[in-house]
Design a protein around this motif. Sequence first.
Motif: not given
Length: 141
Positions: A22-46
């Motif tokens: 659902d919109p609160d439980n997800w996983v995303s594999l990012l080639p270029r993350g976000h600014e909080w991890v210096n745009h590193d490749t990352m796995l993200w969940s919210g």
Amino acid sequence: MSLWVHPQQLTPLSTTFFGARDPDNWVSLLPRGHEWVNHDTMLWSGTAWYDAGTGMKMEEGEWTHLAFAVDQGSVTVYVDGEAKYNGSGFPNVFTTASGTFSLGVNWWDPAFVGKMDELLIFTEALSADRVSELAAAAPNS
């Protein structure tokens, strides 16, 4: 989960693999993350906001093998067969029989621009040896 990616463009927050209950439980594999991890490749969940940064950045125009394994909250993220992140407390996103999966898009962010090949989704956590085997085989495209 395992796949080969060949980004033509690296955009913050653009996903290759997205899975959600659902919109609160997800996983995303990012080639270029976000600014909080210096745009590193990352796995993200919210929205528990779990950031599994690999400490490295992918290159545009090159094939890279990405994989991650989750086993009862323990998570390992691999780049080209090498473990780049190990952690604990990863959220259990899929606690129901239903879910949504997509490649290259999620519900909020810009779409991934590039190629993907050889997506494999497993019902059990991948071992480091299995990830190494998958990363040793070149993509078909």
